[in-house]
Design an enzyme around this catalytic site. Sequence first.
Site, short mmCIF file in Angstrom:
data_model
loop_
_atom_site.label_atom_id
_atom_site.label_comp_id
_atom_site.label_asym_id
_atom_site.label_seq_id
_atom_site.Cartn_x
_atom_site.Cartn_y
_atom_site.Cartn_z
N ALA A 1 22.34 -47.74 9.48
CA ALA A 1 22.36 -47.87 8.17
C ALA A 1 21.92 -46.67 7.54
O ALA A 1 20.86 -45.93 7.94
CB ALA A 1 21.27 -48.91 7.79
N LYS B 1 31.48 -65.05 9.15
CA LYS B 1 32.74 -65.52 9.13
C LYS B 1 33.62 -65.03 10.22
O LYS B 1 34.31 -65.64 11.01
CB LYS B 1 33.59 -65.39 7.71
N TYR C 1 24.75 -35.43 1.61
CA TYR C 1 24.95 -36.18 2.64
C TYR C 1 24.73 -35.51 4.38
O TYR C 1 24.15 -35.94 5.00
CB TYR C 1 26.48 -36.62 2.68
N LYS D 1 21.81 -36.32 7.05
CA LYS D 1 21.97 -36.47 8.30
C LYS D 1 21.33 -35.70 9.03
O LYS D 1 20.57 -36.06 10.19
CB LYS D 1 23.17 -36.48 8.86
N ARG E 1 25.04 -61.86 0.19
CA ARG E 1 26.55 -61.76 0.21
C ARG E 1 27.14 -60.63 0.91
O ARG E 1 28.16 -60.68 1.47
CB ARG E 1 26.84 -61.30 -1.50
#
Length: 328
Positions: free
Chosen positions: A99, A62, A178, A182, A55
């Site tokens: 990602a 598209k 977070y 990183k 999905r």
Amino acid sequence: MKGRGVLDRLVQPIPVVQPSSKVLVSGADGYIATWVIRNLLEHGYSVRGTVCSARQGEHAKKYFANYGGKLEIVIIKDITREGAFDEAVQGVDAIIHIASPVYSPEDMVAIAVKGTLGILRSALQFGQNIKRIVYTSSAAAILREVNQPTIFTEEDWNFHVVNQLKEQGKNPSAAVKYRASKTLAEQGWSSCTPPAIQEVTDPTSLNFSARLFYDHVADSEKSEAVKQSLSTSTFTWVDVRDVAEAHRRALERQEAGGPWRWQDFTNLLDPPPQLSRPLPKGNPGVGSQRPCRYDFDNTKSQRVLGMKYRSMAEMTRDTFADYEARGW
């Protein structure tokens, strides 16, 4: 003489990657990755993008349908799984690894670090054609808490947040998780705005940085705290199209082997765009005279990649044109 051959390769300049090459882009359904893919396709590259589910790949198929077979989507459900990228790296000439989780409830640190090390191991073992690997880090891996205006460069590391992660134990804040993810992912390896072209249905589905922009500059119905920060919070910014351009140039250039507050964007909206709700006004005329505690020296990207960054006015204009087109 086998060892000598390895040494010879190590001292050779890292080869550049040319248009018509195939590039693996991880996290292909994300905000930055979608712009990177668009930039690569527009400059003649073929792209293999990774997503977590079928999905998530439908929008990219598209949106880039006009490029025919130059875009391939592959599914990697879990980037932390050992060997997850083994097949994806085969037959590509370069990798752009984007990602990584952003303020998710999951274990951001483990996902970021394992995903980064995993794609490197796969490239080393199965990526016989790979010439370059570009890793997308974050200002979060550089900045640290400071009490006075400070300019950070690529030489800085946010080691403080790694210590914070240890100190906060099992329940660190989302910001600490977070920033640590990183920092640690980049160590293992060694706010972007305008129009969103990834799948977006309404403002609530924007990614983290684009949602921050919308909430502060386009939505007058937010909380008083958000309204007050319109003219008081100071940060740094970059146009996501320039981020995408820098990723591509990092593949192609041999040499590659300013502060703001939300009010600044609002002050540029004259005449105001026609959105579905009034714009927050803040304190018109108030701008960035107040020093920003965090600023970043981007001269290396200008020198090495030849980057010429878009202006705040251009980015703001194009972002609000996108909002108007979406009926927001």
